[in-house]
Design a protein around this motif. Structure first.
Motif, PDB file in Angstrom:
ATOM      1  N   GLN A 189       1.026   0.724   5.233  1.00 49.54           N
ATOM      2  CA  GLN A 189       0.549   0.340   6.079  1.00 49.54           C
ATOM      3  C   GLN A 189       1.508  -0.649   5.806  1.00 49.54           C
ATOM      4  OE1 GLN A 189      -3.670   1.111   6.051  1.00 49.54           O
ATOM      5  NE2 GLN A 189      -3.503   0.777   8.762  1.00 49.54           N
ATOM      6  N   ARG A 247       0.350  -4.868  11.331  1.00 53.78           N
ATOM      7  CA  ARG A 247      -0.499  -3.907  10.741  1.00 53.78           C
ATOM      8  C   ARG A 247       0.010  -2.053  11.349  1.00 53.78           C
ATOM      9  NH1 ARG A 247      -4.465  -2.114   6.231  1.00 53.78           N
ATOM     10  NH2 ARG A 247      -3.681  -2.067   4.882  1.00 53.78           N
ATOM     11  N   ASP A 305       0.333   3.623   1.879  1.00 54.72           N
ATOM     12  CA  ASP A 305       0.181   4.462   2.879  1.00 54.72           C
ATOM     13  C   ASP A 305       1.208   4.444   4.498  1.00 54.72           C
ATOM     14  OD1 ASP A 305      -1.249   2.536   3.684  1.00 54.72           O
ATOM     15  OD2 ASP A 305      -2.898   4.140   4.140  1.00 54.72           O
ATOM     16  N   ASP A 324       1.007  -1.322  -0.324  1.00 54.20           N
ATOM     17  CA  ASP A 324       0.177  -0.179   0.009  1.00 54.20           C
ATOM     18  C   ASP A 324       0.926   1.542  -0.055  1.00 54.20           C
ATOM     19  OD1 ASP A 324      -2.618  -0.630  -0.310  1.00 54.20           O
ATOM     20  OD2 ASP A 324      -2.803  -0.550   1.818  1.00 54.20           O
ATOM     21  N   ARG A 378      -1.900   4.349   9.250  1.00 60.23           N
ATOM     22  CA  ARG A 378      -1.529   5.147   8.321  1.00 60.23           C
ATOM     23  C   ARG A 378      -0.093   6.188   8.703  1.00 60.23           C
ATOM     24  NH1 ARG A 378      -3.100   7.689   3.844  1.00 60.23           N
ATOM     25  NH2 ARG A 378      -4.137   5.817   2.595  1.00 60.23           N
TER      26      ARG A 378
HETATM   27 MG    MG Z   1      -3.734   2.365   4.388  1.00 57.61          MG
END
Ligand code: MG
Ligand code: UDP
Length: 315
Positions: free
Chosen positions: A97, A196, A95, A93, A199
């Motif tokens: 993450q 995880r 961002d 991703d 963001r």
């Molecule tokens: Mg995200």
């Protein structure tokens, strides 16, 4: 030709791109062979594309694709996969993450002979309770209903061997639930558990509506159980109706009580109406997808591609 291809879709991520590039390129520098970074601008309205262009000017390893409008995350990743040149592909991703620092660990498993290494989230403490609850329930329902073994709590963060990506690229379907298709191809797959991150900057681009759309897509693409649901509900209502008819008959013949009740009739009408509408809705989900598939439109349109040591073109 690069050996490693990193694929990252970005949609209005101007505030993440500098940090993303910094962390990803640091990881790429440490790899034992050449790597390329494919960034896909999914029709952003902010300065994302400008930033991608300047990264590409500065760093030959950066390839960027710009979709002509917002096509959604799954299609953006698909576009990226169409352009990879490496032997092994990693999807992340935009961002942060999905920590890029885990890439060497994923590669270690690939070297052991795994074709797919999918990252599985251990906890999601950093996301809101509602999102966590929805995700938790959805993945478990899907696992029960799907006609392939779909691991729970996995997103699109993964490593894929070239052979798997070639197969994905051959799949013509428009409604792409990539994590499902990835499981569908088979080969040797393994989970890699990770925690995880939240963001890095900016707001979530997957709105509730987009997430719901993805969930329905996953369900409809990998299961026909919902279609059977109307049959089951129909059978259930039929049995209920017969029982009620016998009951009414019994009361009429053997007792002197008469059935009155507007409420009963109203409830029955609403119930049957609801069952029918839901069934039509479920049918619609499938028919809508059939319609989308038969139209055979291209999956996406590109307005700009920047790739050195190969094609460089723009419109
Ligand atoms: Mg995200
Ligand atoms: N994204 C995209 N197109 C969209 C929505 C999201 O390319 O229409 C990208 C977004 O830029 C990010 C990734 O998909 O890199 C995941 O989106 P987000 O972080 O908003 O969702 P999450 O999966 O964290 O809920």
């Amino acid at each position: 030709m690069p050996k490693y291809s990193l694929v990252i879709p970005v949609y209005n991520e101007q505030s993440n791109i500098p940090a993303l590039y910094q962390r990803v390129s640091a990881v790429m520098d440490e790899l034992d062979d050449r790597a390329e970074l494919i960034l896909i601008d999914d029709g952003s309205h902010d300065r994302t594309l400008e930033l991608l262009r300047s990264l590409h000017d500065r760093d030959d390893r950066v390839v960027y694709l710009s979709l002509a409008r917002n096509f959604g995350h799954q299609i953006a990743v698909t576009a990226g996969l169409n352009y990879v040149r490496g032997d092994v592909i990693i999807v992340l991703d935009g961002d942060l993450q999905d920590p890029p620092e885990l890439i060497p660990d994923l590669l270690a498993l690939w070297r052991q002979g795994y074709h797919v290494v999918y990252a599985q989230r251990t906890k999601r403490v950093r996301e809101g309770w509602f999102k966590r609850l929805c995700a938790y329930t959805f993945y478990r329902i899907l696992k029960q209903l799907a006609n392939v073994e779909l691991p729970t709590d996995t997103g699109d963060f993964c490593l894929m061997d070239r052979s798997v990506v070639d197969l994905l690229n051959q799949m013509p379907e428009r409604n792409r639930y990539l994590r499902g298709l990835r499981a569908w191809v088979g080969f040797r797959q393994i989970a890699f558990k990770f925690d995880r991150d939240s963001r890095y900057a900016g707001s979530v681009k997957y709105t509730f509506a987009k997430s719901l759309g993805l969930a329905i897509n996953g369900l409809v693409s990998f299961s026909i159980v919902p279609l059977r649901l109307s049959t089951y509900l129909g059978l259930f209502s039929a049995v209920l109706a017969i029982v009620m008819a016998l009951l009414v008959l019994y009361w009429r013949v053997f007792t002197n009580s008469t059935l009155t009740g507007f409420a009963t009739i109203a409830i029955a009408i609403f119930f049957i109406g609801a069952v029918q509408l839901i069934s039509i809705g479920i049918l619609g989900e499938y028919i809508g997808r059939i319609y989308e598939e038969v139209k055979h439109r291209p999956l996406y349109t590109l307005s700009e591609v920047g790739r050195k040591l190969g094609i460089v073109d723009s419109e």
